[in-house]
Design a protein around this motif. Structure first.
Motif, PDB file in Angstrom:
ATOM      1  N   LYS A   1      70.125  16.879  -5.309  1.00  0.00           N
ATOM      2  CA  LYS A   1      69.731  18.241  -5.737  1.00  0.00           C
ATOM      3  C   LYS A   1      68.619  18.782  -4.856  1.00  0.00           C
ATOM      4  CE  LYS A   1      69.025  16.735  -9.936  1.00  0.00           C
ATOM      5  NZ  LYS A   1      69.656  15.389  -9.814  1.00  0.00           N
ATOM      6  N   THR A   2      67.602  17.991  -4.616  1.00  0.00           N
ATOM      7  CA  THR A   2      66.488  18.438  -3.773  1.00  0.00           C
ATOM      8  C   THR A   2      66.950  18.679  -2.336  1.00  0.00           C
ATOM      9  OG1 THR A   2      64.954  17.169  -5.147  1.00  0.00           O
ATOM     10  CG2 THR A   2      64.171  17.863  -2.980  1.00  0.00           C
ATOM     11  N   ARG A   3      67.814  17.835  -1.864  1.00  0.00           N
ATOM     12  CA  ARG A   3      68.322  17.992  -0.489  1.00  0.00           C
ATOM     13  C   ARG A   3      69.163  19.246  -0.353  1.00  0.00           C
ATOM     14  NH1 ARG A   3      68.387  14.601   3.810  1.00  0.00           N
ATOM     15  NH2 ARG A   3      70.098  14.734   5.297  1.00  0.00           N
ATOM     16  N   LEU A   4      69.881  19.619  -1.401  1.00  0.00           N
ATOM     17  CA  LEU A   4      70.664  20.854  -1.377  1.00  0.00           C
ATOM     18  C   LEU A   4      69.761  22.077  -1.237  1.00  0.00           C
ATOM     19  CD1 LEU A   4      73.367  20.188  -4.110  1.00  0.00           C
ATOM     20  CD2 LEU A   4      73.814  20.671  -1.699  1.00  0.00           C
ATOM     21  N   VAL A   5      68.652  22.080  -1.971  1.00  0.00           N
ATOM     22  CA  VAL A   5      67.715  23.209  -1.883  1.00  0.00           C
ATOM     23  C   VAL A   5      67.083  23.248  -0.497  1.00  0.00           C
ATOM     24  CG1 VAL A   5      65.735  24.330  -2.955  1.00  0.00           C
ATOM     25  CG2 VAL A   5      67.279  22.954  -4.346  1.00  0.00           C
TER      26      VAL A   5
ATOM     27  N   GLY B   1      70.829  22.232   7.650  1.00  0.00           N
ATOM     28  CA  GLY B   1      71.652  23.082   6.798  1.00  0.00           C
ATOM     29  C   GLY B   1      72.586  22.250   5.954  1.00  0.00           C
ATOM     30  N   LEU B   2      73.542  22.911   5.328  1.00  0.00           N
ATOM     31  CA  LEU B   2      74.483  22.228   4.452  1.00  0.00           C
ATOM     32  C   LEU B   2      75.400  21.275   5.218  1.00  0.00           C
ATOM     33  CD1 LEU B   2      75.505  25.231   2.163  1.00  0.00           C
ATOM     34  CD2 LEU B   2      73.967  23.344   1.588  1.00  0.00           C
ATOM     35  N   CYS B   3      75.500  21.475   6.525  1.00  0.00           N
ATOM     36  CA  CYS B   3      76.344  20.593   7.328  1.00  0.00           C
ATOM     37  C   CYS B   3      75.796  19.172   7.380  1.00  0.00           C
ATOM     38  CB  CYS B   3      76.503  21.144   8.749  1.00  0.00           C
ATOM     39  SG  CYS B   3      74.942  21.370   9.622  1.00  0.00           S
ATOM     40  N   ASP B   4      74.505  18.992   7.103  1.00  0.00           N
ATOM     41  CA  ASP B   4      73.896  17.662   7.119  1.00  0.00           C
ATOM     42  C   ASP B   4      74.122  16.897   5.829  1.00  0.00           C
ATOM     43  OD1 ASP B   4      73.024  18.132   9.626  1.00  0.00           O
ATOM     44  OD2 ASP B   4      70.918  18.446   9.118  1.00  0.00           O
ATOM     45  N   ILE B   5      74.750  17.530   4.843  1.00  0.00           N
ATOM     46  CA  ILE B   5      74.962  16.892   3.544  1.00  0.00           C
ATOM     47  C   ILE B   5      76.422  16.480   3.435  1.00  0.00           C
ATOM     48  CG2 ILE B   5      74.884  17.218   1.045  1.00  0.00           C
ATOM     49  CD1 ILE B   5      72.643  19.179   1.454  1.00  0.00           C
TER      50      ILE B   5
ATOM     51  N   GLU C   1      83.833  10.943  -0.940  1.00  0.00           N
ATOM     52  CA  GLU C   1      82.441  11.316  -0.628  1.00  0.00           C
ATOM     53  C   GLU C   1      81.595  10.076  -0.373  1.00  0.00           C
ATOM     54  OE1 GLU C   1      82.166  15.510  -3.153  1.00  0.00           O
ATOM     55  OE2 GLU C   1      81.551  13.619  -4.067  1.00  0.00           O
ATOM     56  N   ARG C   2      81.859   8.995  -1.086  1.00  0.00           N
ATOM     57  CA  ARG C   2      81.127   7.748  -0.819  1.00  0.00           C
ATOM     58  C   ARG C   2      81.456   7.215   0.570  1.00  0.00           C
ATOM     59  NH1 ARG C   2      82.955   6.557  -5.974  1.00  0.00           N
ATOM     60  NH2 ARG C   2      84.276   4.812  -5.274  1.00  0.00           N
ATOM     61  N   TYR C   3      82.734   7.350   0.957  1.00  0.00           N
ATOM     62  CA  TYR C   3      83.131   6.922   2.300  1.00  0.00           C
ATOM     63  C   TYR C   3      82.415   7.755   3.366  1.00  0.00           C
ATOM     64  CZ  TYR C   3      86.111   6.109   6.387  1.00  0.00           C
ATOM     65  OH  TYR C   3      86.564   5.804   7.647  1.00  0.00           O
ATOM     66  N   ASN C   4      82.343   9.059   3.146  1.00  0.00           N
ATOM     67  CA  ASN C   4      81.647   9.927   4.105  1.00  0.00           C
ATOM     68  C   ASN C   4      80.157   9.593   4.176  1.00  0.00           C
ATOM     69  OD1 ASN C   4      84.056  11.264   4.598  1.00  0.00           O
ATOM     70  ND2 ASN C   4      83.651  12.879   3.087  1.00  0.00           N
TER      71      ASN C   4
ATOM     72  N   LEU D   1      79.966  16.826  -1.854  1.00  0.00           N
ATOM     73  CA  LEU D   1      79.535  17.973  -2.673  1.00  0.00           C
ATOM     74  C   LEU D   1      80.124  19.277  -2.133  1.00  0.00           C
ATOM     75  CD1 LEU D   1      75.779  17.053  -3.205  1.00  0.00           C
ATOM     76  CD2 LEU D   1      77.671  16.659  -4.779  1.00  0.00           C
ATOM     77  N   ASP D   2      81.380  19.245  -1.732  1.00  0.00           N
ATOM     78  CA  ASP D   2      81.997  20.414  -1.107  1.00  0.00           C
ATOM     79  C   ASP D   2      82.046  21.609  -2.061  1.00  0.00           C
ATOM     80  OD1 ASP D   2      82.400  19.017   1.231  1.00  0.00           O
ATOM     81  OD2 ASP D   2      84.379  18.288   0.623  1.00  0.00           O
ATOM     82  N   ASN D   3      82.361  21.358  -3.321  1.00  0.00           N
ATOM     83  CA  ASN D   3      82.449  22.451  -4.293  1.00  0.00           C
ATOM     84  C   ASN D   3      81.090  23.107  -4.506  1.00  0.00           C
ATOM     85  OD1 ASN D   3      83.691  24.078  -6.325  1.00  0.00           O
ATOM     86  ND2 ASN D   3      82.763  22.769  -7.883  1.00  0.00           N
ATOM     87  N   VAL D   4      80.052  22.295  -4.613  1.00  0.00           N
ATOM     88  CA  VAL D   4      78.694  22.820  -4.800  1.00  0.00           C
ATOM     89  C   VAL D   4      78.264  23.619  -3.577  1.00  0.00           C
ATOM     90  CG1 VAL D   4      76.281  22.192  -5.163  1.00  0.00           C
ATOM     91  CG2 VAL D   4      78.084  20.945  -6.367  1.00  0.00           C
ATOM     92  N   LYS D   5      78.564  23.118  -2.395  1.00  0.00           N
ATOM     93  CA  LYS D   5      78.171  23.815  -1.167  1.00  0.00           C
ATOM     94  C   LYS D   5      78.906  25.142  -1.027  1.00  0.00           C
ATOM     95  CE  LYS D   5      78.880  20.271   1.590  1.00  0.00           C
ATOM     96  NZ  LYS D   5      78.895  19.416   2.810  1.00  0.00           N
ATOM     97  N   ASP D   6      80.167  25.189  -1.454  1.00  0.00           N
ATOM     98  CA  ASP D   6      80.915  26.450  -1.398  1.00  0.00           C
ATOM     99  C   ASP D   6      80.289  27.504  -2.314  1.00  0.00           C
ATOM    100  OD1 ASP D   6      82.681  25.437   0.420  1.00  0.00           O
ATOM    101  OD2 ASP D   6      84.192  24.880  -1.076  1.00  0.00           O
ATOM    102  N   ILE D   7      79.852  27.074  -3.491  1.00  0.00           N
ATOM    103  CA  ILE D   7      79.209  28.018  -4.417  1.00  0.00           C
ATOM    104  C   ILE D   7      77.895  28.523  -3.845  1.00  0.00           C
ATOM    105  CG2 ILE D   7      78.156  28.237  -6.701  1.00  0.00           C
ATOM    106  CD1 ILE D   7      80.262  26.295  -7.739  1.00  0.00           C
ATOM    107  N   LEU D   8      77.123  27.639  -3.230  1.00  0.00           N
ATOM    108  CA  LEU D   8      75.851  28.052  -2.622  1.00  0.00           C
ATOM    109  C   LEU D   8      76.085  29.049  -1.491  1.00  0.00           C
ATOM    110  CD1 LEU D   8      73.862  24.676  -2.471  1.00  0.00           C
ATOM    111  CD2 LEU D   8      73.555  26.574  -4.066  1.00  0.00           C
TER     112      LEU D   8
END
Length: 425
Positions: free
Chosen positions: A173-177, A126-130, A297-300, A133-140
């Motif tokens: 992008k592909t990983r988000l889908v 799920g999105l927890c593995d990414i 995000e790079r650190y994470n 990209l917090d803003n993008v995940k919130d929109i999804l």
């Protein structure tokens, strides 16, 4: 003359009898030949009737009767022929129709099989593995996940099922889908332009219709993901082929009808949004920019990909790495970590002095002191027994060293181009 007429009448009668016996063979040509023969008989009789030397009145009456009989038989035969033609046509329709249905069924089965072959299993939980990209995940979560899990909250809102993801290559992008499919538990159909396009006229449009029809016919939630969509829907030009224009028109029509569907999502991704046709972009309810990762995000990402590798945990030791990876995409950081993990292996391959302890060979360093707990061996790496060399852990210095080899794939000018596009559209 009488003998000829008797023979004529006898042959004509036999022809008519054979004609009536044709109950199983629908040979229209043969029946027409019989009528043609009887017609020639009539012509012969008419010639006799027109002869002036016909003296026998009874003979003339017999010939007239024969003529009437032939006319009646010809009329009856014509009716039978018409009936046979109609019956034959019905039989032909009944024979051809199942064959046509079989062809259509075979074509439908072939297309459906092609669509089902595009189904893949999500590779994330799920999105927890990414990371990031917090803003993008919130929109999804707001527009695509919550409407499925909490539909009562979206009663008065327009259903959003068309999503366009764009951004630099390697941003996830592909990983988000993939994560979206895992979160919703939907069937995941992943296709590219090459799996839709065909060299045969009309086949590309059929494949496109089959993809959307599969979603309409399916009871389960389905995600149709088309990667590199710019390969299908570039801006329309005057000199483009009719095939390309028809495919774009078909695609946009399918999206328009897909908007009313509540059983599926259409998600497209592209690295070149400025090359897409504006009419195509307008049909997407949401257009999300997936940017390059910022410093946090790079650190994470670095912590995520080095999770199983013991490294320094203080944030200060990561500062050189974080500064050096500015402008790197998530894919670049993955490559950086993988390269850093191979540096110890490269160093081991160059080593020639080993200490043997606990059934493993370990590279001997200048810091090691001989205390009698191990033995020293001189050998090349390739001459050591299989599965006998002890792995060496990576360090922060390995990551710094890897930065010299792994460069960012997205230039500053291209990033600026994305920012200008986001601000303009």
């Amino acid at each position: 003359m009488s003998q000829n007429l008797d023979t004529l009448y006898s042959e004509a009668f036999q022809w008519f009898v054979s004609f009536r016996n044709m109950q199983t063979e629908f040979d229209v040509l043969t029946r027409q030949e019989i009528i043609s023969y009887l017609g020639s008989c009539l012509n012969y009789i008419n010639e006799i009737l027109l002869e002036e030397n016909s003296e026998n009145e009874m003979y003339i009456t017999a010939i007239s009767f024969l003529k009437q009989q032939l006319l009646n038989n010809i009329s009856l035969m014509e009716k039978l022929i018409n009936k046979c033609v109609v019956k034959k046509a019905k039989i032909r329709i009944n024979i051809d129709r199942p064959t046509e249905n079989i062809k259509q069924d075979n074509e439908y089965s072939k297309l459906r099989s092609s669509v089902e072959n595009t189904q893949i299993i999500p590779r994330t939980k799920g999105l927890c593995d990414i990371a990031g990209l917090d803003n993008v995940k919130d929109i999804l979560r707001t527009f695509f996940i919550s409407p499925i899990k909490q539909p009562q909250l979206y009663k008065h809102l327009k259903y959003c099922n068309c999503l366009l993801l764009f951004g630099p290559p390697g941003t996830g992008k592909t990983r988000l889908v993939d994560a979206l499919a895992a979160e919703t538990g939907a069937i995941f159909l992943s296709v590219t332009a090459s799996s839709i396009l065909s060299k045969y006229i009309g086949e590309s449009e059929k494949m496109l219709r089959s993809l959307f029809q599969y979603i309409h016919d399916n009871d389960r939630q389905t995600i149709l993901f088309i990667d590199e969509i710019d390969g299908l829907c570039r801006q329309r030009m005057q000199d483009e082929t009719d095939h390309s224009r028809r495919l774009k028109t078909e695609f946009m029509c399918q999206i328009s009808t897909f908007e009313a569907s509540r059983k599926g999502y259409l998600v497209c991704a592209t690295n070149c949004p400025w090359e897409l046709d504006t009419a195509f972009i307008r049909r997407f309810h949401k257009r999300l920019y997936v940017p390059l990762p910022n410093e946090q995000e790079r650190y994470n990402l670095l912590k995520l990909y080095t999770d199983n590798t013991p490294l320094e945990t203080t944030h200060e030791c990561w500062e050189p790495i974080l500064r050096g990876t500015e402008g790197y995409s998530a894919s670049d950081i993955v490559q950086l970590v993988q390269h850093a993990l191979t540096i110890p292996i490269i160093q081991l391959q160059q080593n020639k002095v080993w200490k043997f302890c606990d059934h493993y060979y370990e590279a001997l360093s200048s810091r090691d002191s001989f205390d009698g707990t191990y033995t020293i061996h001189f050998a090349d790496f390739n001459n050591l027994p299989p599965n006998s060399v002890k792995a060496r852990n990576s360090t922060i210095n390995d990551l710094i060293e890897a930065l010299k080899e792994v460069k960012k794939t997205v230039g500053d000018e291209e990033v600026q181009k994305y920012h200008c596009y986001v601000n303009n559209y």
